[in-house]
Write a protein that holds these residues in place. Structure first.
Motif, short mmCIF file in Angstrom:
data_model
loop_
_atom_site.label_atom_id
_atom_site.label_comp_id
_atom_site.label_asym_id
_atom_site.label_seq_id
_atom_site.Cartn_x
_atom_site.Cartn_y
_atom_site.Cartn_z
N VAL A 193 0.81 -1.23 0.00
CA VAL A 193 0.00 0.00 0.00
C VAL A 193 0.85 1.28 0.00
N THR A 194 1.79 1.33 -0.95
CA THR A 194 2.68 2.48 -1.01
C THR A 194 2.18 3.52 -2.01
N ASN A 247 -4.73 3.48 2.36
CA ASN A 247 -3.55 4.34 2.30
C ASN A 247 -2.61 3.94 1.17
N THR A 263 0.12 7.89 5.76
CA THR A 263 1.08 7.80 4.70
C THR A 263 0.38 7.34 3.45
N ALA A 264 -0.63 8.16 3.05
CA ALA A 264 -1.54 7.76 1.99
C ALA A 264 -0.93 7.88 0.60
N THR A 289 6.01 3.76 3.22
CA THR A 289 4.96 3.31 2.29
C THR A 289 3.97 4.44 2.04
N VAL A 290 4.54 5.60 1.67
CA VAL A 290 3.73 6.80 1.46
C VAL A 290 3.29 6.90 0.01
K LIG Z 1 0.71 4.93 0.67
#
Ligand SMILES: [K+]
Ligand SMILES: [K+]
Lengths: 451, 451
Positions: B62-63, B177, B282-283, B395-396
């Protein structure tokens, strides 16, 4: 030892942190005033006060960041003021830190005399008098030897009188990890990059000054005691490892860089890498042009700059022992050990927390200063702010060229950073050790989710 | 609770970290294989395996860092593969982390049931079945509501079928995210910067996903219990504070920046600052052009990116609780307190050490990746490496534009960083908690000089 304890009991109401901060502030202000006198500069106009304050702070905090070129700006009087600030600042700090460590060490460990005795091998010191005498002895012998070697080498390039003066100045400046030089044009020692005598002498001065009195004394006593303290063992092994690591890394990372290694002979390249590795912790002279180094080299240097030298030394940074405790803690945690163990010795929780606090405050200061610089002094590459902030916090004195371009607010910020960088880690250490007291009651335990 | 303990006892030989790492690795490899099929791309040629691996890792972890533009590159099939990886990766991690926390919490604290019970209010969960059902309930309700709101808004700009699909995709992507979007040209949500419906809906989705199951459940149970756990209190107060801090800081720092705030209305400026503050933790979506932000804003964002969201959430980073424990420790130390106290609760030494280890490993990973990137991918500004490394570790998914220019080695490095960033903090947490055992004998204490 008895006298030490007596002093603590008698002067319990004196706050050592306050004494240290006040002493340095007064020294800096006196220095700044002297440097702003007309007699202090070659042009007879004196320095504007902010620049004088910057120079005095940089000298007293043995940093070496400069807003004016030392050699071409200051008169002999001005240079001697700077040299005095370096010597008083460097020596004073070393003495104070070693003394406080002895006292506070005793204070927290009244029941643990044996531990402390083994930790620093200072059982011979029954009072500050002997401590000071011994520090002066070490400093005198080392600075004299350095000055002699440097003067001989300089005498090939300049008249003998000037060579002796240069020898003395650069020996004192480098033993105190101050990073000031008289060679002009902000070039530091770049013209001596492939000169083994200059490079090796100065590397030796920097290393001895940066390793700290406890270690020097321990080595000096080794003839008698035949054993080294935990502190000394950690310092020696880590210092050698860091220096080697830095030298090899910088050498490999600059091999393809025509701007830095291009004009150098193979010997010059090795000496250049060695010198930049040693000087990053946290002496501040340079033989390679900092602004032309690769990003990777600059990162390695910032890593070394942040760590710095030994506690109670002329070097800055969070200190080698702090770094080692961080490493040992993370390693013990990942291995699932309950105790943090170094060299078969268990570190008490208090030391781990202290190291952790010093490191975190260091990170915070560097990040904050970088942040503010990027606002007050826009228009530069980001890495220049980060490098400058790290250099000022670590009292290193290396710069990618930002120092001379700083705005007045930027200069003030760097002044405060040098001050905080020089006194902060020790002050935090003292504050934590002094004020720690057994809680009268413990809060109930709480649990939260981490990671 | 009894069943939970029974499971631990029965499956003591199963290593939860290994299960987690292996599960994610398999999911990523399956995803990469599917994405490299000809049917996965619009041009029918399939993606080269490295790019497919990068995309699958970015989706599963989920990065949201992308080497190809999601909307214009992938076919519907490819997009659904990505959406599935996001949902399985995000949901799987949240479930696993919450479950493990319950179990391990019990395991270390068999004698401290009351503490744990109060810590996470999970006393109703007697097995993984109920936990999973509840997580699915929360996820379903939130993602459906988000999809509905987004679809309605999108329907003004596109046909209703596409609007529903876009609503579903962006709701799932943002609750998890994940930072993936279908809007094309690597522009993320920049065209909706001043649209309150899109901005506020997505901010809500990100925040709920990033706060973690424990907190959501605690809030859900509040009607009955009328009290919040320590974990929830810390998460709520800190999350709100960080979001407000980020919004205000970004707003002030971008006010004079014509490239970002120049074209925006006052409302658009506020919404833009809010969105970038929320999305940094960290969406990974963005409404402002990241490459044009000021250095100071980028620093604030890196700070938020490094901290990230809640433990057992869809967000990454070292986690909010880790950050709070660091703060509390430094504060307690400077105040000379023996105990680390939060909300009148004392943190046990183990939690402090765990937080400290997670943070230090995080620093080390970001520094190391920045270092390697500056060697393998020369020719960019230093801040681009640092930002990319922080974004991948946290994981932004935000980038200054480096992702699409990465060399193959750089891509591989970022793949590994996203993987380590997603699984590292929890794995470290598990490893520390699981393997910790009372030492059979304690080493003698050692003392060294710090600071
Ligand atoms: K992310
Ligand atoms: K220095």
């Amino acid at each position: 030892m008895k006298i030490g304890v007596a002093i603590v009991k008698k002067k319990r109401n004196i706050n050592p942190s306050k004494t240290l901060v006040l002493g340095f502030a007064i020294l800096i202000l006196v220095g700044a005033t002297l440097l702003s006198l007309p007699a202090a500069t070659e042009n007879g106009e004196g320095l504007p006060f902010l620049k004088a304050l910057f120079t005095a702070t940089s000298a007293t905090c043995v940093t070496g960041l400069v807003v004016v070129d030392t050699g071409s700006t200051f008169s002999l009087f001005g240079e001697l003021v700077i040299l005095s600030l370096i010597q008083i600042g460097g020596l004073g700090f070393m003495t104070f830190a070693s003394f406080v460590f002895m006292l506070l060490g005793k204070r927290i460990s009244l029941k643990e005399r044996l531990v402390l005795k083994e930790a620093i091998n200072l059982n011979d010191f029954t009072g500050i008098g002997i401590l000071v005498r011994r520090i002066l002895l070490f400093t005198g012998v080392i600075e004299f030897s350095g000055a002699l070697l440097l003067a001989i080498r300089f005498s090939y390039d300049m008249p003998i009188g000037k060579a002796i003066y240069y020898g003395v100045f650069h020996s004192i400046s480098n033993f105190n990890n101050a990073g000031f030089d008289l060679l002009g044009g902000f070039h530091s020692l770049t013209s001596y990059v492939d000169d083994p005598v200059i490079v090796l002498t100065i590397c030796a001065l920097i290393t001895l000054g940066g390793i700290g009195f406890i270690v020097m004394n321990d080595l000096y006593e080794y003839r008698k005691t035949r054993k080294l303290s935990l502190h000394t063992k950690i310092m020696l092994i880590t210092s050698i490892s860091l220096t080697l690591f830095g030298t090899i890394a910088i050498y490999l990372l600059e091999l393809g860089n025509t701007k830095t290694f291009g004009p150098l002979s193979p010997l010059g390249q090795v000496l250049g890498a060695l010198f930049q590795s040693v000087t990053s912790r946290t002496a501040g002279a340079n033989t390679l042009p900092i602004g032309d180094l690769t990003h990777a080299t600059l990162l390695i240097m910032m890593f070394l700059m942040f760590i710095g030298g030994g506690s109670g030394s002329t070097a800055g940074g969070i200190k080698v022992t702090t770094f080692v405790v961080l490493l040992a803690t993370v390693w013990s945690q990942i291995k699932g050990r309950e105790d943090i163990v170094i060299f078969k010795k268990r570190l008490v929780k208090e030391i781990v927390f202290k190291a952790f606090t010093v490191a975190m405050c260091g990170f915070a200061i560097v990040a904050f200063v970088t942040f503010i610089l990027s606002i007050t002094d826009t228009g530069h590459h980001f890495i220049m702010y980060l490098f400058e902030a790290t250099s000022a916090f670590g009292t290193v004195g290396l710069t990618m060229g930002l120092t001379t371009e700083l705005s007045p607010i930027g200069q003030l910020l760097i002044i405060l950073t040098m001050f905080a960088g020089r006194l902060g880690p020790l002050t935090i250490g003292i504050a934590i050790t002094r004020r720690r007291q057994k809680e009268t009651f413990h809060r109930p335990k709480g649990n939260i989710m981490i990671g």
